[in-house]
Design an enzyme around this catalytic site. Structure first.
Site, PDB file in Angstrom:
ATOM      1  N   LYS A 169       0.990  -1.170  -0.170  1.00 37.10           N
ATOM      2  CA  LYS A 169       0.006  -0.125  -0.075  1.00 37.10           C
ATOM      3  C   LYS A 169       1.061   1.181   0.063  1.00 37.10           C
ATOM      4  CE  LYS A 169      -2.584   3.545   1.436  1.00 37.10           C
ATOM      5  NZ  LYS A 169      -1.890   4.762   1.458  1.00 37.10           N
ATOM      6  N   GLU A 244       9.986   1.535  10.935  1.00 39.53           N
ATOM      7  CA  GLU A 244      10.677   2.496  10.829  1.00 39.53           C
ATOM      8  C   GLU A 244       9.973   3.828  10.990  1.00 39.53           C
ATOM      9  OE1 GLU A 244      13.068   5.213   9.261  1.00 39.53           O
ATOM     10  OE2 GLU A 244      13.325   4.222   7.715  1.00 39.53           O
ATOM     11  N   CYS A 278      13.883  10.653   7.058  1.00 41.19           N
ATOM     12  CA  CYS A 278      13.894  10.475   8.499  1.00 41.19           C
ATOM     13  C   CYS A 278      15.021  10.495   9.157  1.00 41.19           C
ATOM     14  CB  CYS A 278      12.911   9.189   8.779  1.00 41.19           C
ATOM     15  SG  CYS A 278      13.574   7.727   7.913  1.00 41.19           S
ATOM     16  N   GLU A 376      10.113  16.238  14.842  1.00 44.54           N
ATOM     17  CA  GLU A 376      10.298  16.084  13.505  1.00 44.54           C
ATOM     18  C   GLU A 376       9.752  16.804  12.504  1.00 44.54           C
ATOM     19  OE1 GLU A 376      11.284  12.303  10.916  1.00 44.54           O
ATOM     20  OE2 GLU A 376       9.272  12.231  11.404  1.00 44.54           O
TER      21      GLU A 376
END
Length: 469
Positions: A169, A244, A278, A376
């Site tokens: 997906k 992750e 990331c 973040e």
């Protein structure tokens, strides 16, 4: 404009709803193509196909599975220019980065995985017991938009080698790259049902995977917030999770190290891919007495390297962020940094051009307690944080809920490694070291569960059975 389709059980299909989602170019708003808006019925069909294909695929030899995956790798090589062009169009990545990083990196990772398979022992004898390692079943691969080919490759490669079947997906912002990969998998001759692809909104099809009784593994890369959601909902069926997640990674510059290199190392990760990575080293920690020298080095880097422009231009370094939504998010953090009292060293303004462009921004003299140093941002924003002692630097580096990556630039490798050992993060670069694709990659704390790359990537997709003889 091209209409693309799902790939389920070896067939190309439209959505059962006959609804579509437009994919737009973030640089100019043009429609790149349309993909089907999947439904729960579509996802259930994909899972059923993967479940039916699993027994035969799991019983196929590792050598046969590997041979087919090598054909997938070759297919990526053959169509690399086409893939790079699509990544430019749907992500906004500069063409030079799309070719060098977005396409070449997954090819190299697959090569290194194949090379490292000799270190994966699918069967072994332990005290007279035959220990067999085999596929777990159906793996749901839920992937992000920031690296639309790499993030799928890191999941399907090891998952399929291990004997699992997959349902992919992809992210709604960058699904076309995934469709091209599905075409490559078909051309490589993967048996029907082994690889399946469904596009659609996460709330409509992604959640189906999370709680589906026939999905055995959720492999997800994305935000920590979504990872928490998956963690909670997967508990109902006791699935294995490979996550992750986010990061707020530090680079500690030690006195006596190469300051210009430390600046380049951190700024490269913030500028390349518009900071939509990331593992970006978004916190640069420098001794207080060298703060102004670091600031000047950053200004020099910015003047020489930050070229904002059309992502189809080979000279462009900074293209748009992926969407208007992402632009608004990043700009809200830049405004927050100003309100918190961090000093804008460079950037921080608006770019007057069509598209979702954000001006790369560096805040200096940042307090690690500030929101911009803790959350973040996922955009081209760097926080420069001064410290007064090495012990304080290590404390600041660890003062975050994340633990994905990090770096230490010091006067010697030995001194830098001593500091690296004290940083609670899944990987640390030392001075001018590079990354090995055979070494495990993943996070501590709320940056995730599990590891990717090489033998470790394959091992996370294996179930262990003991046969007592």
């Amino acid at each position: 404009m091209t209409d693309y389709q799902f790939y389920i059980d070896g067939e190309w299909r439209n959505a059962s709803s006959n609804e579509w989602m437009e994919v737009k170019n973030p640089a100019n708003g043009e429609i790149v193509g349309r993909v089907p808006r999947g439904t729960a019925d579509d996802m259930n069909a994909a899972v059923a196909a993967a479940k039916a294909a699993f027994p035969a695929w799991n019983e196929t030899s590792v050598e046969e599975r590997t041979a087919l995956l090598k054909k997938v790798r070759d297919g990526i090589v053959d169509r690399q220019d086409e893939i790079a062009d699509i990544i430019v169009q749907e992500l906004g990545a500069p063409i030079s980065l799309a070719r060098s990083k977005h396409v070449q990196q997954p090819i190299k990772e697959m090569d290194d995985m194949f090379d490292d398979l000799e270190n994966v022992h699918f069967e072994e004898d332990i005290d007279g017991t035959q220990v067999v390692k085999e596929g777990l079943g159906v793996v749901a691969c839920v992937t992000p938009w920031n690296f639309p080919l790499t993030q799928i490759e890191r999941k399907i490669g090891p998952a399929l080698i291990a004997g699992n079947t997959v349902v992919v997906k992809p992210a709604t912002d960058t699904p076309i790259t995934a469709v091209l990969l599905a075409e490559i998998c078909e051309e490589a001759g993967l048996p029907k049902g082994v690889f399946n692809l469904v596009t659609g909104q996460g709330s409509q099809v992604g959640d189906v995977l999370t709680e589906h009784k026939d999905v055995d593994v959720i492999s997800f890369t994305g935000s920590t917030e979504v990872g928490r959601h998956l963690y909670q909902h997967a508990s109902f069926t006791i699935k294995k999770l490979i996550l992750e997640l986010g990061g707020k990674s530090p680079l500690i510059y030690m006195p006596g190290g190469d300051l210009d290199y430390a600046v380049k190392k951190s700024m490269d990760t913030v500028v390349n891919n518009c900071g939509q990575t990331c593992s970006a080293l978004t916190r640069l920690l420098v001794p207080r007495e060298e703060l102004e020298a670091a600031n000047q080095s950053i200004l020099n880097y910015y003047e020489k390297n930050v070229v904002i422009g059309d992502p189809t231009d080979p000279d462009t370094v900074v293209g748009p962020v992926v969407s208007e939504r992402q632009k608004e998010t990043v700009e809200s953090y830049i405004q927050k940094g100003k309100e918190e009292g961090a000093r804008v060293l460079v950037g921080g303004g608006k770019i007057d051009r069509e598209g979702h462009y954000v001006e790369p921004t560096v805040f200096t003299d940042v307090d690690n307690k500030m929101v911009i140093a803790q959350e973040e941002i996922f955009g081209p924003v760097l926080c420069v944080i001064p410290y007064d002692s090495l012990e304080e630097a290590i404390e600041i580096a660890n003062d975050t809920e994340y633990g994905l990556s990090g770096a230490v630039v010091g006067p010697s490798d030995e001194e830098a490694i001593a500091v690296a050992r004290k940083i609670r993060t899944g990987s640390v670069y030392i001075n001018k070291s590079g990354k090995s694709n055979k070494a495990p990659y993943g996070g501590y704390k709320q940056s995730g569960i599990g590891r990717e790359n090489g033998r470790y990537g394959v091992q996370d997709y294996l179930e262990i059975k003991s046969i007592y003889k």
